[in-house]
Design a protein around this motif. Structure first.
Motif, short mmCIF file in Angstrom:
data_model
loop_
_atom_site.label_atom_id
_atom_site.label_comp_id
_atom_site.label_asym_id
_atom_site.label_seq_id
_atom_site.Cartn_x
_atom_site.Cartn_y
_atom_site.Cartn_z
N LEU A 16 -9.20 -0.91 3.51
CA LEU A 16 -8.44 -1.69 2.53
C LEU A 16 -7.57 -2.76 3.18
O LEU A 16 -7.57 -3.90 2.73
N ALA A 17 -6.79 -2.38 4.19
CA ALA A 17 -5.77 -3.28 4.74
C ALA A 17 -6.40 -4.35 5.64
O ALA A 17 -7.21 -4.04 6.50
N ASP A 24 -2.27 1.75 9.28
CA ASP A 24 -2.38 0.80 8.18
C ASP A 24 -1.04 0.74 7.44
O ASP A 24 -0.12 1.53 7.72
N PRO A 25 -0.85 -0.22 6.53
CA PRO A 25 0.46 -0.38 5.86
C PRO A 25 0.89 0.85 5.06
O PRO A 25 2.07 1.01 4.76
N ALA A 26 -0.07 1.72 4.72
CA ALA A 26 0.29 2.93 3.98
C ALA A 26 0.76 4.04 4.91
O ALA A 26 1.23 5.09 4.44
N VAL A 31 -3.36 2.52 -3.55
CA VAL A 31 -3.34 3.85 -2.93
C VAL A 31 -4.38 3.87 -1.81
O VAL A 31 -5.54 3.52 -2.01
N ASP A 32 -3.93 4.26 -0.61
CA ASP A 32 -4.80 4.25 0.57
C ASP A 32 -4.82 5.64 1.18
O ASP A 32 -3.79 6.14 1.65
N GLY A 33 -6.02 6.24 1.20
CA GLY A 33 -6.13 7.59 1.76
C GLY A 33 -7.03 7.67 2.98
O GLY A 33 -7.35 8.77 3.44
N VAL A 34 -7.48 6.52 3.51
CA VAL A 34 -8.42 6.51 4.64
C VAL A 34 -7.74 5.89 5.86
O VAL A 34 -7.18 4.79 5.78
N SER A 35 -7.78 6.62 6.98
CA SER A 35 -7.18 6.12 8.23
C SER A 35 -8.06 5.05 8.86
O SER A 35 -9.29 5.07 8.70
N PRO A 36 -7.47 4.12 9.63
CA PRO A 36 -8.27 3.11 10.33
C PRO A 36 -9.17 3.77 11.38
O PRO A 36 -8.86 4.84 11.92
N PHE A 53 0.84 -1.19 0.00
CA PHE A 53 0.00 0.00 0.00
C PHE A 53 0.88 1.24 0.00
O PHE A 53 1.99 1.23 0.55
N VAL A 54 0.35 2.31 -0.60
CA VAL A 54 1.05 3.59 -0.59
C VAL A 54 0.06 4.65 -0.12
O VAL A 54 -1.13 4.61 -0.48
N LYS A 55 0.53 5.57 0.67
CA LYS A 55 -0.34 6.59 1.24
C LYS A 55 -0.77 7.58 0.16
O LYS A 55 0.04 8.02 -0.65
N GLN A 56 -2.05 7.90 0.15
CA GLN A 56 -2.56 8.87 -0.82
C GLN A 56 -1.84 10.21 -0.65
O GLN A 56 -1.62 10.68 0.47
N GLY A 57 -1.47 10.79 -1.80
CA GLY A 57 -0.76 12.07 -1.78
C GLY A 57 0.74 11.93 -1.81
O GLY A 57 1.46 12.93 -1.74
N THR A 58 1.26 10.69 -1.93
CA THR A 58 2.71 10.48 -1.96
C THR A 58 3.28 11.06 -3.26
O THR A 58 2.91 10.65 -4.37
N ALA A 59 4.18 12.01 -3.12
CA ALA A 59 4.75 12.70 -4.29
C ALA A 59 6.08 12.11 -4.72
O ALA A 59 6.58 12.43 -5.80
#
Length: 577
Positions: free
Chosen positions: A226-227, A272-274, A194-199, A110-116
């Motif tokens: 997701l995770a 989460d993994p992101a 892509v994961d943009g939602v916190s647990p 997983f990768v965190k949403q907004g990763t540049a």
């Protein structure tokens, strides 16, 4: 190395089955034509015993099996003489592609949403012909339209890409290719989400303000969109105390093992993994790890007691006692106060086990075993002296053996004509002798003995005749040492059942001479003095007192003291200048 009698100025390298790509600059003129490399010079010739290094980059064509190629080296000297040498070169058949490892990102990660700046990297190695090229692509699965151009560092290849435009739940795919110089290619594919939602973290137990015991558990549910797995940490008073991997959407429990006793606040954070973090609410709780304290105030466990001796118990706890019960003689007794007594009237002779239980308000249990030894058996007395109708001096000897089932020492008394005349301790099972002073005449005597449980026994009453066969009892006080020139004081207590008739004193001096000393009488107390002078003998003086009773019996007692010098010591103290 090429040997010549003249200087060498031309060297030609012919490499069959190879293409010469470039030559190293060695200061000679050079040219390349296919598989032939020419080197020549006019000023830097190789003299006799000299040497020159040549280098070039070559490439062999693909082969289906290992082959040997010849490298022919032709040199010419200034005398136009030519020399030829040959070196064999092995061309390997490279039928295996490069080995790809250390792939980043990992497949299904997983990768965190907004990763540049997302890292894309791998390691590629080919042990036979080496790696010729590494390249890659990524994008939404089915449309890998973004190229990856890697920077090489040894066997590692790395680049970054901007993923900030992708929204939550977007699945991206990537492919890496690594090609060897032998023409073989290895590929690896993977995907990331892509994961943009916190647990979301919801606390279950304990509730706010709850009491917990040593066996209690913290429980919570952490859910992620997701995770499937989340890294969760429990924080106590702001400090991390424990961590656990939680299954998304399932109840997770953490022990209180690492938590100190007392009042605390707790919360749980899950990542989460992101790298998206969710934090629960904060609750307070009280942790009680200490069980109640059970104190048998009396009698002490293992001591011998009489039948019916109540066992008194007190139970305390730092946060309150919830329940107390005990087991005794096969029965269980409940509904007890924190202070209570156990009735032991029905206890059996010998050891009786009492098991006491206590629960505090959070369920910590204490158990105490108490052994009550009940003794209903009285001691036995075997009398040897005095004997029935015997005649004895006023100092009557009592010789007996007292035996008991528990007590090591037994308390005994001599009863004369119904009155207690003397008390003493008899050692269990051993012969005991005690002299008791009894008035003259016909007397009725009894010996009574009692053990630690207050069980008592006594001998039958016997009649004895008591007569005064000994002189008076003389008890002299200790005489203190005196300085020469002072007075020594004497004092003695002289008694007799028949009455004291006379008492006299003689002082034996250090030279064994004697002097009579007058005694004055005040009741049973006889006292006297012996004044010394500065000329009195130094040394030990012995006072001998002789007394007679009205029956004509005599006794003597002695005591000693010392006459010593006295000194006057004068000290003169001066202070140093």
């Amino acid at each position: 190395s090429i040997l010549s009698l003249n200087s060498i100025d031309t060297v030609i390298f012919t490499l069959n089955n190879f293409d010469i790509l470039s030559a190293f600059d060695v200061g000679w003129a050079s040219s390349i034509n296919g598989s032939v490399a020419f080197f020549s010079t006019e000023k830097d010739r190789i003299g006799r015993w000299g040497s020159q290094t040549f280098g070039f980059e070559i490439k062999a064509g693909n082969v289906d099996e290992n082959q040997t190629a010849n490298l022919v080296i032709t040199s010419s000297d200034t005398a136009a003489a030519s020399y030829e040498n040959m070196i064999q070169v092995l061309i390997l058949n490279d039928g295996t592609p490069p080995v790809i490892s250390n792939v980043v990102p990992a497949n299904n990660s997983f990768v965190k949403q907004g990763t540049a700046s997302q890292e894309f990297s791998l390691a590629a190695e080919d042990p036979e012909t080496g790696v010729a090229d590494v390249y890659g692509v990524f994008g939404q699965c089915g449309d890998l339209s973004n190229s990856l151009s890697f920077e090489k560092n040894g066997t590692s290849y790395r680049t970054t890409a901007d993923l900030s435009s992708y929204s939550d739940s977007t699945v991206l795919c990537y492919t890496y290719h690594a090609q060897s110089n032998g023409g073989e290619t290895a590929s690896v594919t993977g995907q990331l989400t892509v994961d943009g939602v916190s647990p979301e973290v919801v606390l279950l137990h304990p509730g706010s303000g709850a009491l917990m015991n040593n066996n209690s558990l913290f429980s919570f549910v952490a859910t992620d969109n997701l995770a499937p797995l989340l890294d969760c940490k429990i924080q106590i008073d702001g400090d991390e105390k424990d961590s656990v991997v939680a299954n998304s959407g399932e109840t997770t429990e953490i022990s209180v093992e690492n938590i100190p006793e007392g009042e605390h606040e707790w919360k749980v954070s899950c990542t989460d993994p992101a790298g998206n973090e969710g934090v629960s609410e904060t609750r307070n709780f009280t942790l009680d790890k200490t069980p109640p304290f059970i104190n048998v105030t009396s009698p002490a466990s293992g001591t011998v007691n009489k039948a019916g001796m109540p066992v008194t118990v007190e139970v305390t706890d730092n946060y309150g006692v919830a329940e107390i019960w005990y087991e005794f003689l096969g029965e269980t007794y409940h509904d007890l106060d924190s202070r209570f007594s156990i009735n032991t009237e029905d206890a059996v002779d010998g050891p009786n086990l009492i098991v006491i239980h206590a629960l505090d308000n959070v369920g910590n249990e204490a158990v105490l075993e108490c052994t009550l030894i009940v003794d209903r058996e009285a001691p036995s007395i075997s009398m040897i002296m005095p004997v029935e109708n015997g005649t004895f001096d006023v100092h009557v000897p009592f010789i007996l053996t007292a035996t008991d089932n528990y007590a090591p020492l037994i308390e005994c008394s001599v009863i004369v004509d119904g009155e207690n005349a003397a008390s003493f301790m008899a050692e269990n099972g051993n012969l005991t002798e005690q002299v008791v002073l009894i008035n003259t005449g016909t007397r009725s005597v009894i010996v009574r003995c009692q053990d630690d449980a207050e069980n008592s026994a006594q001998t039958p009453a016997i009649a004895i005749e008591v007569v005064d066969l000994t002189g008076p009892d003389i008890v002299m006080d200790d005489i203190e040492n005196v300085l020469r020139g002072e007075t020594a004081n004497f004092r003695a207590n002289i008694t007799d059942f028949s009455g004291v008739d006379t008492a006299s004193a003689i002082l034996i001096l250090p030279d064994s001479s004697t002097e009579a000393v007058s005694l004055s009488k005040n009741g049973d107390i006889y006292s006297g003095q012996y004044p010394t002078t500065i000329n009195s003998q130094l040394g030990t003086y012995t006072l001998s007192i002789t007394a007679n009773d009205t029956a004509g019996s005599e006794s003597t007692a002695v005591a000693s003291f010392a006459v010593i010098n006295s000194y006057i010591i004068t000290l003169e103290v001066t202070s140093p200048k």
